[in-house]
Design a protein around this motif. Structure first.
Motif, PDB file in Angstrom:
ATOM      1  N   SER A 130      12.427  15.107  -2.501  1.00 61.75           N
ATOM      2  CA  SER A 130      11.819  16.432  -2.666  1.00 61.75           C
ATOM      3  C   SER A 130      10.976  16.496  -3.942  1.00 61.75           C
ATOM      4  CB  SER A 130      12.914  17.511  -2.719  1.00 61.75           C
ATOM      5  OG  SER A 130      13.605  17.460  -3.960  1.00 61.75           O
ATOM      6  N   GLN A 131      11.037  15.448  -4.758  1.00 60.59           N
ATOM      7  CA  GLN A 131      10.322  15.432  -6.031  1.00 60.59           C
ATOM      8  C   GLN A 131       8.885  14.913  -5.858  1.00 60.59           C
ATOM      9  OE1 GLN A 131      11.840  16.680  -8.971  1.00 60.59           O
ATOM     10  NE2 GLN A 131      13.161  17.400  -7.309  1.00 60.59           N
ATOM     11  N   PRO A 132       7.984  15.270  -6.799  1.00 61.47           N
ATOM     12  CA  PRO A 132       6.579  14.867  -6.663  1.00 61.47           C
ATOM     13  C   PRO A 132       6.372  13.355  -6.795  1.00 61.47           C
ATOM     14  CG  PRO A 132       6.959  15.901  -8.805  1.00 61.47           C
ATOM     15  CD  PRO A 132       8.228  16.054  -8.019  1.00 61.47           C
ATOM     16  N   ARG A 133       5.416  12.819  -6.015  1.00 62.75           N
ATOM     17  CA  ARG A 133       5.089  11.391  -6.074  1.00 62.75           C
ATOM     18  C   ARG A 133       3.669  11.201  -5.557  1.00 62.75           C
ATOM     19  NH1 ARG A 133       8.628   8.451  -4.781  1.00 62.75           N
ATOM     20  NH2 ARG A 133      10.384   9.886  -4.720  1.00 62.75           N
ATOM     21  N   PRO A 134       3.074  10.020  -5.721  1.00 66.91           N
ATOM     22  CA  PRO A 134       1.700   9.804  -5.248  1.00 66.91           C
ATOM     23  C   PRO A 134       1.573  10.080  -3.750  1.00 66.91           C
ATOM     24  CG  PRO A 134       2.417   7.979  -6.636  1.00 66.91           C
ATOM     25  CD  PRO A 134       3.624   8.830  -6.411  1.00 66.91           C
ATOM     26  N   GLU A 135       0.423  10.606  -3.360  1.00 67.80           N
ATOM     27  CA  GLU A 135       0.195  10.927  -1.949  1.00 67.80           C
ATOM     28  C   GLU A 135      -0.753   9.915  -1.333  1.00 67.80           C
ATOM     29  OE1 GLU A 135      -1.020  15.029  -1.782  1.00 67.80           O
ATOM     30  OE2 GLU A 135       0.850  15.652  -2.781  1.00 67.80           O
ATOM     31  N   MET A 136      -0.411   9.462  -0.129  1.00 65.21           N
ATOM     32  CA  MET A 136      -1.245   8.482   0.565  1.00 65.21           C
ATOM     33  C   MET A 136      -2.170   9.217   1.528  1.00 65.21           C
ATOM     34  SD  MET A 136       0.023   5.107   2.559  1.00 65.21           S
ATOM     35  CE  MET A 136      -1.169   3.976   3.267  1.00 65.21           C
ATOM     36  N   PRO A 137      -3.467   8.856   1.533  1.00 65.80           N
ATOM     37  CA  PRO A 137      -4.384   9.550   2.455  1.00 65.80           C
ATOM     38  C   PRO A 137      -4.175   9.128   3.914  1.00 65.80           C
ATOM     39  CG  PRO A 137      -5.560   7.869   1.193  1.00 65.80           C
ATOM     40  CD  PRO A 137      -4.151   7.878   0.684  1.00 65.80           C
ATOM     41  N   THR A 141       0.817  -1.220   0.000  1.00 64.37           N
ATOM     42  CA  THR A 141       0.000   0.000   0.000  1.00 64.37           C
ATOM     43  C   THR A 141       0.852   1.271   0.000  1.00 64.37           C
ATOM     44  OG1 THR A 141      -0.140  -0.165   2.420  1.00 64.37           O
ATOM     45  CG2 THR A 141      -1.989  -1.050   1.161  1.00 64.37           C
ATOM     46  N   ARG A 142       2.130   1.171   0.343  1.00 66.25           N
ATOM     47  CA  ARG A 142       2.988   2.357   0.449  1.00 66.25           C
ATOM     48  C   ARG A 142       4.094   2.323  -0.606  1.00 66.25           C
ATOM     49  NH1 ARG A 142       2.550   4.640   5.907  1.00 66.25           N
ATOM     50  NH2 ARG A 142       0.772   3.625   6.882  1.00 66.25           N
ATOM     51  N   SER A 143       5.013   1.372  -0.490  1.00 65.39           N
ATOM     52  CA  SER A 143       6.125   1.277  -1.447  1.00 65.39           C
ATOM     53  C   SER A 143       5.612   1.031  -2.856  1.00 65.39           C
ATOM     54  CB  SER A 143       7.064   0.138  -1.054  1.00 65.39           C
ATOM     55  OG  SER A 143       7.582   0.345   0.239  1.00 65.39           O
ATOM     56  N   ASN A 151       4.815   5.832  -2.868  1.00 67.11           N
ATOM     57  CA  ASN A 151       4.091   7.017  -2.414  1.00 67.11           C
ATOM     58  C   ASN A 151       4.762   7.658  -1.192  1.00 67.11           C
ATOM     59  OD1 ASN A 151       2.994   5.890   0.000  1.00 67.11           O
ATOM     60  ND2 ASN A 151       1.233   5.054  -1.126  1.00 67.11           N
ATOM     61  N   ASP A 152       4.202   8.777  -0.740  1.00 66.73           N
ATOM     62  CA  ASP A 152       4.877   9.556   0.309  1.00 66.73           C
ATOM     63  C   ASP A 152       4.751   8.925   1.694  1.00 66.73           C
ATOM     64  OD1 ASP A 152       2.172  10.072   0.577  1.00 66.73           O
ATOM     65  OD2 ASP A 152       2.396  12.236   0.810  1.00 66.73           O
ATOM     66  N   GLY A 153       4.011   7.803   1.809  1.00 64.80           N
ATOM     67  CA  GLY A 153       3.943   7.078   3.076  1.00 64.80           C
ATOM     68  C   GLY A 153       4.939   5.928   3.139  1.00 64.80           C
ATOM     69  N   ALA A 154       5.757   5.758   2.088  1.00 65.97           N
ATOM     70  CA  ALA A 154       6.681   4.617   2.014  1.00 65.97           C
ATOM     71  C   ALA A 154       7.925   4.838   2.859  1.00 65.97           C
ATOM     72  CB  ALA A 154       7.096   4.385   0.555  1.00 65.97           C
ATOM     73  N   ASP A 181      13.246  10.983  10.911  1.00 65.43           N
ATOM     74  CA  ASP A 181      13.305  11.432   9.508  1.00 65.43           C
ATOM     75  C   ASP A 181      11.994  11.145   8.774  1.00 65.43           C
ATOM     76  OD1 ASP A 181      13.667   8.655   9.612  1.00 65.43           O
ATOM     77  OD2 ASP A 181      14.803   8.642   7.733  1.00 65.43           O
ATOM     78  N   ASN A 182      10.898  10.964   9.532  1.00 66.13           N
ATOM     79  CA  ASN A 182       9.617  10.723   8.872  1.00 66.13           C
ATOM     80  C   ASN A 182       9.275  11.943   8.001  1.00 66.13           C
ATOM     81  OD1 ASN A 182       7.812   8.329   9.286  1.00 66.13           O
ATOM     82  ND2 ASN A 182       6.322   9.970   9.169  1.00 66.13           N
ATOM     83  N   GLY A 183       8.771  11.692   6.810  1.00 68.00           N
ATOM     84  CA  GLY A 183       8.546  12.784   5.867  1.00 68.00           C
ATOM     85  C   GLY A 183       7.270  13.577   6.105  1.00 68.00           C
ATOM     86  N   TYR A 184       6.472  13.199   7.122  1.00 65.55           N
ATOM     87  CA  TYR A 184       5.211  13.884   7.385  1.00 65.55           C
ATOM     88  C   TYR A 184       4.942  13.911   8.879  1.00 65.55           C
ATOM     89  CZ  TYR A 184       3.900   8.961   7.291  1.00 65.55           C
ATOM     90  OH  TYR A 184       3.861   7.607   7.521  1.00 65.55           O
TER      91      TYR A 184
END
Ligand code: HEC
Ligand code: HEC
Length: 319
Positions: A263-270, A125-127, A223-226, A285-288
């Motif tokens: 820093s580049q655009p990628r799919p976003e996880m809700p 669901t993430r990677s 995605n950004d949750g990976a 280092d979590n991105g969110y």
């Protein structure tokens, strides 16, 4: 049982080159059964082999271009093996050889105890930016069986042999990452395969096979949750594994590259804010966010990490 010295190479080669029958044969050996594999275990062999193929060719077999919509679990066009090199048989960073020993375990990200099947779905669901594979489906049973079979092989490989094949570790530089330097290094050292635009190289002969060189960002990437979207996880991977086949980067280069890629655009996880119900357990280092500290999000994404580390160390000591 393979001896300490030749063990790993022999086992891994057998596994990759000769396929499932050899895997099962090796397993039987490693468990001390020297008799020929009984025919009743044939379905197991087939299952493990299917699992290995799903991990190597996830885009072709479970990706967005698959004819049967029910099988389109993978929302990206990556393979599991895009990150878990050699279908997880490579020692060290992102190996799957030790997974059986790691699970079941408590996951700080989901806040509950998880097993191998849960972990496969976290990556799915993430990677892979996809949807969860049902636990009772042939696909999940096969992937989990394959991963468990690696645990048996790993026991046959001596610990010293394992260590000898591990890539160099990563030490976090004590500074913020420099995205401009990362971009320059990307163009010099990575773009030949991953493309100047980072979007990879699609297989030209048969588009449904996905990519020859996988995308590092864009709609077909993780995605950004990976986990790979965490700068230290990505830097560790990049230093250990990239450029593919000739990893030679130092900590600084890997750190700047990881930050630039992330820093580049990628799919976003809700609903990412629901991860890590215990915020103190969130990787620094979590991105969110949200975090249990007041450092700016940018610092969690790109460093410097030493002050954040010091903050949590002090908090722990004060308890
Ligand atoms: C974009 C890179 C990427 C892709 C693609 C990917 N993974 Fe992962 N995987 C990771 C990272 C990062 C971790 C976490 C490693 C850590 O905890 O430090 C991980 C962890 C795991 C683990 C736990 C390993 C252990 O021993 O704790 C399993 C199992 C796993 N992945 C299976 C899969 C499967 C199956 C697929 C395909 C459906 C897949 N992964 C696709 C990056 C990836
Ligand atoms: C010689 C070609 C080549 C070069 C050069 C190369 N890579 Fe890769 N890279 C690959 C391949 C191929 C894979 C997938 C692994 C596989 O399929 O075995 C990959 C996988 C990755 C992945 C994980 C999968 C994904 O798409 O996110 C990352 C991250 C990555 N490379 C980063 C880099 C970085 C950073 C550089 C520059 C230092 C680099 N690569 C240079 C070929 C290359």
């Amino acid at each position: 049982m393979p001896n300490e010295r030749g063990g790993m190479t022999a086992v891994v080669l057998a596994c990759c080159a000769l396929g499932a029958l050899t895997v099962a044969g090796t397993l039987a050996l490693s468990r001390g059964h020297l008799t020929a594999t009984p025919s009743s275990s044939l379905p197991t062999i087939a299952t493990e082999e299917y699992g290995r193929r799903l991990i190597m060719q996830t885009s072709e077999l479970l990706g967005p271009d698959v004819a049967d919509p029910n099988l389109r679990y993978n929302g990206s066009r990556l393979n599991c093996a895009s990150c878990h090199l050699g279908a997880g048989t490579e020692q060290g960073t992102l190996t799957l050889m030790l997974t059986t020993e790691h699970y079941p375990r408590f996951s700080a990200r989901s806040g509950v105890k998880t097993d191998i099947e849960d972990r496969v779905n976290e990556c799915m669901t993430r990677s892979m930016n996809g949807r969860a594979v049902p636990r009772t489906s042939p696909e999940m049973i096969a992937m989990a069986a394959y991963i468990r079979s690696l645990g048996g092989i790993n026991q046959a490989v001596g610990a010293s042999q394992r260590k000898a094949h591990e890539p160099a570790g990563f030490k976090t530089p004590n500074r913020a990452a420099d995205l401009n330097v990362g971009k320059k290094t990307f163009e010099e050292r990575c773009s030949a395969c991953h493309g100047m635009n980072g979007l990879g190289l699609r297989a030209s002969t048969d588009a449904k096979r996905g990519y020859v060189f996988p995308p590092l960002w864009g709609p077909d990437s993780f995605n950004d949750g990976a986990g790979m979207h965490r700068v230290l996880t990505a830097a560790k991977f990049i230093k250990a594994r990239m450029p593919l086949g000739m990893p030679d980067l130092n900590d600084d280069q890997a750190f700047d590259l990881a930050a630039f890629i992330n820093s580049q655009p990628r799919p976003e996880m809700p609903n990412l804010e629901q991860d890590y119900p215990d915020r103190k357990a969130k990787p620094i280092d979590n991105g969110y966010g949200p975090f249990a500290d007041s450092f700016p999000l940018k610092q969690h994404q790109y460093g410097p990490f030493a002050p954040i580390e010091a903050f949590y160390k002090q908090k722990k000591a004060a308890k």
